[in-house]
Scaffold this motif. Structure first.
Motif, PDB file in Angstrom:
ATOM      1  N   ILE A  50       4.674   7.896 -10.626  1.00 24.33           N
ATOM      2  CA  ILE A  50       3.297   7.600 -11.258  1.00 24.33           C
ATOM      3  C   ILE A  50       2.442   7.701 -10.039  1.00 24.33           C
ATOM      4  CG2 ILE A  50       1.798   5.823 -12.042  1.00 24.33           C
ATOM      5  CD1 ILE A  50       4.132   4.765 -13.623  1.00 24.33           C
ATOM      6  N   GLY A  51       2.684   7.624  -8.870  1.00 28.81           N
ATOM      7  CA  GLY A  51       1.583   7.832  -7.722  1.00 28.81           C
ATOM      8  C   GLY A  51       1.489   9.249  -7.531  1.00 28.81           C
ATOM      9  N   ARG A  52       2.497  10.031  -7.635  1.00 33.74           N
ATOM     10  CA  ARG A  52       2.610  11.560  -7.521  1.00 33.74           C
ATOM     11  C   ARG A  52       1.481  12.197  -8.935  1.00 33.74           C
ATOM     12  NH1 ARG A  52       3.863  15.118  -3.530  1.00 33.74           N
ATOM     13  NH2 ARG A  52       5.321  14.042  -1.940  1.00 33.74           N
ATOM     14  N   HIS A  56      -5.292  12.296  -6.645  1.00 31.28           N
ATOM     15  CA  HIS A  56      -6.803  12.498  -6.353  1.00 31.28           C
ATOM     16  C   HIS A  56      -7.157  11.911  -4.919  1.00 31.28           C
ATOM     17  CE1 HIS A  56      -6.784   9.182  -8.732  1.00 31.28           C
ATOM     18  NE2 HIS A  56      -7.842   8.680  -8.214  1.00 31.28           N
ATOM     19  N   ARG A  57      -6.198  10.646  -4.750  1.00 31.05           N
ATOM     20  CA  ARG A  57      -6.577   9.884  -3.408  1.00 31.05           C
ATOM     21  C   ARG A  57      -6.292  10.705  -2.357  1.00 31.05           C
ATOM     22  NH1 ARG A  57      -3.417   4.567  -3.517  1.00 31.05           N
ATOM     23  NH2 ARG A  57      -5.456   3.674  -2.807  1.00 31.05           N
ATOM     24  N   ASN A  92      -3.002   7.700   1.438  1.00 32.98           N
ATOM     25  CA  ASN A  92      -3.004   7.110   0.372  1.00 32.98           C
ATOM     26  C   ASN A  92      -2.827   8.077  -0.811  1.00 32.98           C
ATOM     27  OD1 ASN A  92      -3.095   4.111   1.160  1.00 32.98           O
ATOM     28  ND2 ASN A  92      -5.445   4.753   1.392  1.00 32.98           N
ATOM     29  N   LYS A  93      -2.980   9.356  -0.585  1.00 31.40           N
ATOM     30  CA  LYS A  93      -2.535  10.084  -1.527  1.00 31.40           C
ATOM     31  C   LYS A  93      -1.219  10.335  -2.179  1.00 31.40           C
ATOM     32  CE  LYS A  93      -3.466  15.130  -2.510  1.00 31.40           C
ATOM     33  NZ  LYS A  93      -3.810  16.571  -2.265  1.00 31.40           N
TER      34      LYS A  93
END
Length: 509
Positions: free
Chosen positions: A47-49, A54-55, A59-60
């Motif tokens: 989900i982070g990927r 955009h982070r 933290n990207k």
């Protein structure tokens, strides 16, 4: 008062086919529980990927801590509520009647989590959290029912091993979710672009519903446990008929010679007499489960350290490779630490006893946390020792002794100590206390473990203090076990539910 023949037959029955069938049927629920609860670590990476590319900076591609914590906590909250509700229903309506419904909730929650509505980030995360709550309700319902059903079907000689075998299916559930993630990610990476990753994580969650769905029919075919039918419904003849179908005994061997009239139950749940007789046991079961789950679910503290040590940089891999590598590490830990711990419990639980194994597990967990915690900043995080395999060994030992220790025994003991009419309820209360501890361990310590304020994290007490506190929690668990937990090995369930001197009086009659 002489014991009922059907209960004596259950306690002395030789191990036979139906016992193993019951282990598989009940164990598949725990298998699904672990698959769904532990898959969220892998899913939040994906989900982070997908939704947080955009982070900027470090933290990207990282799911914000508040989002990851919420997805973990909402399922654990649902689990706690499910344990309370289904535990009570199991005593009021019967184990079998609500067993299937809990399973259906798990199947629905798994499928619905994969079908989280729309593709916008906020909408996806809100619906995922909503459906994971219902998934947690089903998981929570499975805990007290599976443990109680297995304890009431088992003989007293191998009862601990049978219940531990049911619980050990969690280890295979963790391994399965890792394996499924690796297979799905490999297939998607070979066949599609990273834009299809939004489908991949949904598929991983949905596949968790299949083991539970496959056992639904067999759960519905299980008879009600003889102890519930005979002792709660007070229908001794029906209990004998049910056991004749599944155990290698004849009706004439287990039916009473004369019909027994129903007798009113002497006291109610949470009455003064209940607390006089069972208050200590309820405290022991609830507090030790609370303490061990603080520690067991604190594994999120270690994950960032393990990933930092053994994973490639996020910029050098795609979404599938990162999820594959995280799943691989989780699978290695399951094979080398988690599953062996369960196997040791199955083998030794009826040889050493619950109390000794629980105390031993707490003690060695404390040693592991102290060994990591005290030199954390001065040794483990230095450049010279950053790749030191000792960190991974101590991490594995901590969770080996969690499973060959209190994580397993806290599941077993509440199913053995309480009267049949309260057994499922008290197991649910104990388990719900554990899930409160799990929320503290997985969310509270995650937020408290950062020494300085970072994006998404408040300024906390740091990893060193957090780990030392967790070691202290284990010491408290060991002391509570020593002073309050009663041994249940080798005794019938009816003997366990009364004080030792009362049991001796019953044996002399």
């Amino acid at each position: 008062m002489a014991r009922l023949k059907v209960l004596s037959a259950l306690d002395t029955a030789r191990t036979q086919y139906y016992h193993f069938k019951a282990i598989i049927i009940a164990g598949m629920g725990l298998f699904t529980d672990a698959y769904d609860l532990f898959s969220i670590t892998l899913i939040t990476k994906m989900i982070g990927r997908i939704y947080y590319d955009h982070r900027e900076g470090e933290n990207k591609y990282e799911t914000p801590p508040v989002v990851a914590s919420a997805l973990i906590a909402v399922a654990l909250l649902g689990t706690a509520i499910g344990q309370l509700v289904f535990g009570r229903l199991g005593d009021l309506k019967g184990r079998r009647r609500v067993y299937g419904f809990a399973l259906l909730l798990m199947v629905f929650g798994s499928l619905a989590s994969g079908f989280s509505i729309c593709i916008r980030r906020t909408c996806v995360l809100l619906t995922l959290g909503f459906f994971r709550f219902f998934l947690g309700l089903g998981i929570g319902g499975d805990y007290p029912l599976s443990s109680t059903i297995m304890s009431e079907f088992a003989n007293k000689k191998t009862r601990g091993s049978f219940i531990a075998a049911v619980f050990s299916m969690q280890g295979f559930g963790i391994l399965a979710c890792s394996t499924v993630t690796m297979v799905v990610c490999s297939i998607f990476r070979a066949a599609s672009k990273t834009s299809e990753a939004d489908v991949a994580w949904r598929l991983i969650l949905m596949l968790g519903s299949f083991p539970a769905a496959m056992t639904y029919y067999w759960r519905m075919m299980m008879p009600e446990t003889a102890r519930y039918t005979a002792l709660v419904e007070q229908n001794v003849m029906q209990a004998a008929k049910d056991m004749e179908k599944v155990l290698d005994v004849t009706l004439s061997q287990i039916a009473e010679d004369y019909p027994l009239p129903p007798t009113p139950h002497p006291y109610t749940l949470l009455s003064r007499e209940f607390f006089r007789r069972h208050g200590r046991d309820l405290f022991a079961c609830s507090s030790t489960w609370f303490l061990v789950d603080i520690v067991f679910y604190s594994q999120v503290l270690f994950q960032s350290e393990i990933y930092k040590r053994y994973l490639d940089k996020k910029e050098d891999v795609d979404v599938y490779q990162e999820a594959f590598h995280v799943a691989w590490i989780q699978a290695v830990i399951a094979v080398c630490s988690t599953i062996p711990g369960y196997f040791f419990s199955v083998y030794f639980i009826d040889k050493w006893g619950r109390v000794k194994i629980q105390m031993m597990g707490f003690f060695f967990m404390a040693l592991a946390f102290f060994a990591i915690g005290f030199p954390y900043y001065s040794y483990w995080t230095t450049e010279k020792h950053e790749k030191n395999k000792g960190f991974m060994v101590l991490y594995g030992l901590a969770f080996f002794f969690a499973n060959f220790g209190p994580n397993t025994t806290t599941f077993i003991v509440p199913a053995e100590l309480f009267p049949a009419r309260f057994r499922s309820t008290c197991h649910g209360i104990s388990g719900a206390a554990g899930k409160v501890g799990a929320i503290i361990g997985s969310v509270g310590f995650l937020l408290a473990s950062h020494k300085i304020k970072e994006e998404g994290y408040p300024r906390g007490i740091g990893m060193k203090v957090s780990l030392i506190i967790l070691g202290g929690v284990c010491i408290v668990g060991m002391l509570v076990t020593y002073f309050f937990t009663r041994e249940t090995m080798g005794r019938s369930l009816e003997e366990n539910e009364v004080e030792p001197h009362e049991a001796e009086e019953c044996d002399n009659l």
